[in-house]
Scaffold this motif. Sequence first.
Motif, mmCIF file in Angstrom:
data_model
loop_
_atom_site.group_PDB
_atom_site.id
_atom_site.type_symbol
_atom_site.label_atom_id
_atom_site.label_comp_id
_atom_site.label_asym_id
_atom_site.label_seq_id
_atom_site.Cartn_x
_atom_site.Cartn_y
_atom_site.Cartn_z
ATOM 1 N N PHE A 5 0.833 -1.201 0.000
ATOM 2 C CA PHE A 5 0.000 0.000 0.000
ATOM 3 C C PHE A 5 0.875 1.262 0.000
ATOM 4 O O PHE A 5 0.571 2.244 -0.689
ATOM 5 N N LEU A 8 2.159 1.723 -3.425
ATOM 6 C CA LEU A 8 1.073 2.189 -4.300
ATOM 7 C C LEU A 8 0.763 3.669 -4.074
ATOM 8 O O LEU A 8 0.491 4.400 -5.029
ATOM 9 N N LEU A 9 0.838 4.081 -2.805
ATOM 10 C CA LEU A 9 0.604 5.501 -2.495
ATOM 11 C C LEU A 9 1.661 6.373 -3.167
ATOM 12 O O LEU A 9 1.348 7.435 -3.714
ATOM 13 N N SER A 12 0.921 6.442 -6.816
ATOM 14 C CA SER A 12 -0.253 7.299 -7.028
ATOM 15 C C SER A 12 0.144 8.775 -6.942
ATOM 16 O O SER A 12 -0.315 9.597 -7.744
ATOM 17 N N GLN A 16 -0.097 11.369 -10.067
ATOM 18 C CA GLN A 16 -1.072 12.469 -10.010
ATOM 19 C C GLN A 16 -0.495 13.702 -9.337
ATOM 20 O O GLN A 16 -1.235 14.481 -8.738
ATOM 21 N N VAL A 19 -2.066 17.182 -10.132
ATOM 22 C CA VAL A 19 -3.338 17.487 -9.456
ATOM 23 C C VAL A 19 -3.097 17.728 -7.967
ATOM 24 O O VAL A 19 -3.625 18.682 -7.393
ATOM 25 N N LYS A 23 -2.985 22.392 -5.815
ATOM 26 C CA LYS A 23 -3.554 23.175 -4.711
ATOM 27 C C LYS A 23 -3.044 22.627 -3.389
ATOM 28 O O LYS A 23 -2.893 21.411 -3.248
ATOM 29 N N ARG A 25 -4.646 22.474 -0.680
ATOM 30 C CA ARG A 25 -5.730 21.690 -0.075
ATOM 31 C C ARG A 25 -5.659 20.219 -0.524
ATOM 32 O O ARG A 25 -5.815 19.308 0.273
ATOM 33 N N ASN A 26 -5.386 20.024 -1.811
ATOM 34 C CA ASN A 26 -5.280 18.659 -2.352
ATOM 35 C C ASN A 26 -4.148 17.890 -1.677
ATOM 36 O O ASN A 26 -4.308 16.738 -1.283
ATOM 37 N N LEU A 29 -4.986 17.096 1.988
ATOM 38 C CA LEU A 29 -5.981 16.016 2.068
ATOM 39 C C LEU A 29 -5.367 14.656 1.726
ATOM 40 O O LEU A 29 -5.595 13.664 2.435
ATOM 41 N N PHE A 30 -4.546 14.638 0.671
ATOM 42 C CA PHE A 30 -3.905 13.385 0.267
ATOM 43 C C PHE A 30 -3.001 12.868 1.389
ATOM 44 O O PHE A 30 -3.049 11.675 1.732
ATOM 45 N N LEU A 33 -5.190 11.698 4.509
ATOM 46 C CA LEU A 33 -5.836 10.394 4.284
ATOM 47 C C LEU A 33 -4.802 9.274 4.241
ATOM 48 O O LEU A 33 -5.028 8.188 4.790
ATOM 49 N N SER A 34 -3.655 9.543 3.595
ATOM 50 C CA SER A 34 -2.602 8.519 3.514
ATOM 51 C C SER A 34 -2.084 8.166 4.905
ATOM 52 O O SER A 34 -1.909 6.991 5.235
ATOM 53 N N CYS A 36 -3.646 8.525 7.749
ATOM 54 C CA CYS A 36 -4.700 7.771 8.469
ATOM 55 C C CYS A 36 -4.676 6.292 8.071
ATOM 56 O O CYS A 36 -4.722 5.405 8.924
ATOM 57 N N GLY A 37 -4.625 6.058 6.762
ATOM 58 C CA GLY A 37 -4.611 4.681 6.251
ATOM 59 C C GLY A 37 -3.410 3.911 6.740
ATOM 60 O O GLY A 37 -3.531 2.780 7.227
ATOM 61 N N LEU B 300 -13.362 20.575 -3.603
ATOM 62 C CA LEU B 300 -12.319 20.158 -4.542
ATOM 63 C C LEU B 300 -12.861 20.111 -5.971
ATOM 64 O O LEU B 300 -14.056 19.912 -6.190
ATOM 65 N N GLN B 302 -11.085 18.142 -8.395
ATOM 66 C CA GLN B 302 -10.844 16.732 -8.730
ATOM 67 C C GLN B 302 -10.648 15.952 -7.435
ATOM 68 O O GLN B 302 -10.054 16.468 -6.487
ATOM 69 N N PHE B 305 -7.689 11.401 -6.881
ATOM 70 C CA PHE B 305 -6.433 11.105 -6.176
ATOM 71 C C PHE B 305 -6.668 10.593 -4.750
ATOM 72 O O PHE B 305 -5.770 10.037 -4.135
ATOM 73 N N LEU B 308 -7.088 5.913 -3.572
ATOM 74 C CA LEU B 308 -6.175 4.941 -2.950
ATOM 75 C C LEU B 308 -6.080 5.107 -1.424
ATOM 76 O O LEU B 308 -6.254 4.122 -0.693
ATOM 77 N N PRO B 309 -5.856 6.355 -0.922
ATOM 78 C CA PRO B 309 -5.849 6.493 0.551
ATOM 79 C C PRO B 309 -7.162 6.043 1.190
ATOM 80 O O PRO B 309 -7.153 5.390 2.239
ATOM 81 N N ILE B 312 -7.328 2.294 1.325
ATOM 82 C CA ILE B 312 -6.480 1.756 2.402
ATOM 83 C C ILE B 312 -7.201 1.897 3.746
ATOM 84 O O ILE B 312 -7.221 0.967 4.560
ATOM 85 N N ILE B 313 -7.820 3.072 3.950
ATOM 86 C CA ILE B 313 -8.556 3.303 5.210
ATOM 87 C C ILE B 313 -9.670 2.267 5.353
ATOM 88 O O ILE B 313 -9.822 1.626 6.403
ATOM 89 N N TYR B 316 -8.291 -1.384 6.078
ATOM 90 C CA TYR B 316 -7.835 -1.658 7.445
ATOM 91 C C TYR B 316 -8.935 -1.427 8.482
ATOM 92 O O TYR B 316 -8.987 -2.110 9.494
#
Lengths: 68, 366
Positions: A5, A8-9, A12, A16, A19, A23, A25-26, A29-30, A33-34, A36-37, B300, B302, B305, B308-309, B312-313, B316
Motif C-alpha cells: 500500500f 502504491l501511495l 499514485s 497524479q 493534481v 492546490k 488543499r489537495n 488532504l492526500f 488520508l494517507s 490515516c490509512g 475540490l 478533482q 487522487f 487509494l488512501p 487503504i482506510i 484496514y
Amino acid sequence: MIYIFGGLLLISFIKQKDVILNKKRNLVLFLLLSVCGIALGTVHMISPYIPSIAYSLEGILRTLLVNR
Amino acid sequence: MNEQLSMRQIVFMYLFISLSPVLRQIPTALADESGRSGYLSPFWSVFLILPLASIIILLIKSFPSLNLYEIMVHLIGKVFAKLIITLYLVWIIVFLTAKMNIYSLTLQFTLMPKTRSDFFMQIMLILVFYALLRGSKTIFRFSEFSLGPILLLIGILFACAITRLRTDYLLPVSTINLPSTIKASTSVIAVGGNMIIALFFADKLGISLTKKQVKKFWFGAIFFIIFSFVITVFTFGITGAGLTARLPFPFYITVKSISFFNIFERFEVIVTLICILSDFITICISFIILMKLIQWLFGLEQVWFCFLPLAIIVYYFSYFLSSTQFEFNFLYRYIIVNMNLLFQYIIPFLLGLICLLKRKYIKKQY
C-alpha cells in the motif's frame, strides 16, 4: 500488505502529482488520508487481534443492560 | 464522472444494491424479531418508504439539477450543510466498511471457507478501482443490464420452489403478532432507504423531472417492498422461521433444497454470485458517494487522487469494525440499521419539511 500500500501511495502520488501539488488543499488532504490509512495499517500489523469496535460496543451494551 | 443519468438507471441501481441485504439480512432479522409472522413486516415499511420517495421527488422537483449538498446549502446554509455532509461521510465509511466485511464473510461462509478475508477484500478493491476508472455511468449501466436476468433467475427459482412451500411454516398468524412485525419492519426500512442515492446523483438527472420519471421512481419503491415480501415468504416457507433466525444466510440454505424438475440443482452458487455482484456494485457506488462527499466538503475540483488512501482506510478499518459473523450481526442490527434510519430517513425528512416551509421562496428562485 502495508508495504504494498505504501508503494502504491507513492506511485499514485507520482502519477497524479500535477493534481495533488496544484492546490495546497489537495496535498494536505492526500497526506492526511494517507497517514490515516498507514496508521490504521500499522496498528493492525502490530496487534492484529485487538477487539473490534462491534465487540467492544457489544460488551458496553451488555454491561449497561446488566447494571440496569 | 460528468455524465447524465436517467431515472431508470437510478431505480435499477437502487434495486440492485438492495438485492444482497434482501437475500441475506432481511429474512434473518424478520425471523429473529417477529418469528413466523415476520413476512408481514415488509408491508409496514410502506408507511416510511413511500413518504421517503415522495420527499426525494419533492426535493428533486424543487431544486432541479442540484445535488444533495447544493440542496442543503439552499435550505439550511453552508455551515450546517457541511456539518451534515461530515456526518454523512462518517456514515458512508462505516456502511462501506461493513459491506466489505459482509462480502468477505459471505464468500467464506458459502464457497471458500479456507481462504482468508484479506484476499477477498484485496480482489474487491482491485475490481472496484478498475470499475471506477471507467466512470460512474458504467456502473449504473452494469446494474441496468444485470438486474433483469437476475430477477428472472430468482423468478425461476421461486417457480421451482412453490411445491416445497409449507403453509404450516407461514400460518397461522394472529393480531397478537402485529406489534412485533411493526418493530421488525425497521430492518426492511433500513434497506429500502437506499433510494436516497437519487439525491446524491440528482444533479445528473437533467433540468426537470417528467411524470414518467416520477412513475419509475414510485415503481422502484413498490417493487422493493414486494420483492422483500416474496423473498421472506420463500425463505420462511421452505426453511422455517426458527431456523431462518439462526442462520447468517438463510436464503442460501433455502435454495440448496431446490431442484429444477429433479434435473438441475445446486443453485446456491448462483445466489452467492448474485450477492457478490450486488455487494460489488454497492461498494462501487459507496466509493463514488464517499468521494463526492469529500469533494463537497473540501470544495475540490478533482477527487480521484483520494481513491487509494480511502481504499487503504476502508481496508484496514474493516478489521477494526468487526471480524466475525457474530460481531457483524450485532453491528448490523444495532449500529448500521439505526445509522441508516438517521441518514436515509430523519435527515431527508427534515430537509423535506424545511423545503415545504420555504416553498414560496424557492418557487420564486426557480
